[in-house]
Design a protein around this motif. Sequence first.
Motif, PDB file in Angstrom:
ATOM      1  N   THR A 151      -5.549  -2.282  -3.998  1.00  8.50           N
ATOM      2  CA  THR A 151      -6.285  -3.436  -3.977  1.00  8.50           C
ATOM      3  C   THR A 151      -5.513  -4.558  -4.610  1.00  8.50           C
ATOM      4  O   THR A 151      -4.713  -4.494  -5.419  1.00  8.50           O
ATOM      5  CB  THR A 151      -7.563  -3.567  -4.877  1.00  8.50           C
ATOM      6  N   LYS A 184      -3.804   3.794  -1.012  1.00 10.26           N
ATOM      7  CA  LYS A 184      -5.461   2.898  -1.123  1.00 10.26           C
ATOM      8  C   LYS A 184      -4.942   1.864  -2.383  1.00 10.26           C
ATOM      9  O   LYS A 184      -4.199   2.429  -3.263  1.00 10.26           O
ATOM     10  CB  LYS A 184      -6.383   3.754  -1.636  1.00 10.26           C
ATOM     11  N   ASN A 207       0.662  -1.120  -0.076  1.00  8.64           N
ATOM     12  CA  ASN A 207       0.074  -0.084  -0.020  1.00  8.64           C
ATOM     13  C   ASN A 207       0.820   1.637   0.092  1.00  8.64           C
ATOM     14  O   ASN A 207       0.940   2.153   0.939  1.00  8.64           O
ATOM     15  CB  ASN A 207      -0.818   0.003   1.244  1.00  8.64           C
ATOM     16  N   LYS A 262     -10.064 -10.536  -2.800  1.00  2.57           N
ATOM     17  CA  LYS A 262      -9.283  -9.522  -2.700  1.00  2.57           C
ATOM     18  C   LYS A 262      -9.188  -8.580  -1.427  1.00  2.57           C
ATOM     19  O   LYS A 262     -10.050  -8.754  -0.612  1.00  2.57           O
ATOM     20  CB  LYS A 262      -9.530  -8.388  -3.848  1.00  2.57           C
ATOM     21  N   TYR A 263      -8.383  -7.874  -1.307  1.00  8.78           N
ATOM     22  CA  TYR A 263      -8.156  -6.971   0.102  1.00  8.78           C
ATOM     23  C   TYR A 263      -8.144  -5.656  -0.464  1.00  8.78           C
ATOM     24  O   TYR A 263      -7.251  -5.283  -1.400  1.00  8.78           O
ATOM     25  CB  TYR A 263      -6.998  -7.540   0.759  1.00  8.78           C
ATOM     26  N   VAL A 264      -8.738  -4.776  -0.119  1.00  5.75           N
ATOM     27  CA  VAL A 264      -8.811  -3.224  -0.202  1.00  5.75           C
ATOM     28  C   VAL A 264      -7.875  -2.730   0.823  1.00  5.75           C
ATOM     29  O   VAL A 264      -7.956  -2.885   2.130  1.00  5.75           O
ATOM     30  CB  VAL A 264     -10.140  -2.478  -0.358  1.00  5.75           C
ATOM     31  N   ARG A 296     -12.839  -8.341   0.202  1.00  2.00           N
ATOM     32  CA  ARG A 296     -13.828  -8.392  -0.800  1.00  2.00           C
ATOM     33  C   ARG A 296     -13.876  -9.263  -1.706  1.00  2.00           C
ATOM     34  O   ARG A 296     -12.757  -9.929  -1.873  1.00  2.00           O
ATOM     35  CB  ARG A 296     -13.656  -6.780  -1.587  1.00  2.00           C
TER      36      ARG A 296
END
Length: 123
Positions: free
Chosen positions: A65, A63, A59, A111-113, A104
């Motif tokens: 994904t 932000k 990250n 997936k990860y946000v 998500r």
Amino acid sequence: MKKCLNCGKVLEGRSDKIYCDVHCKSSYQYQQTKIKGASFYQKVDKQLKHNRKLLKNYNKAGKATIRASALHKEGFDPNFFTHYWKNLKGDVYLFVYEYGFLKRKENNIEKYVLILWQDYMNN
């Protein structure tokens, strides 16, 4: 005659002395830790640090994904987090210190946000 717990050398001086010097004391305690293994606290702390490192690396912009499988492959464990934040939509982001993640599913791919903690989240 008392002997050093670590090296066995005869002790001189105080009657309650159990090590001949600080090096023997440190060595003995290190060996005892190796025998006992890591404590629960050490295991949790190690995983939290590892999770934070991974989230920080993925990250860079504040932000992002990423596929869950990529994080999991590197040892990420979503069960270890420090706190959470719920947004107005009702999504619950889990945080490892200042780095947050939300699981998500997009096109049947988990997936990860990833987000970074912001001042407005304190309210």
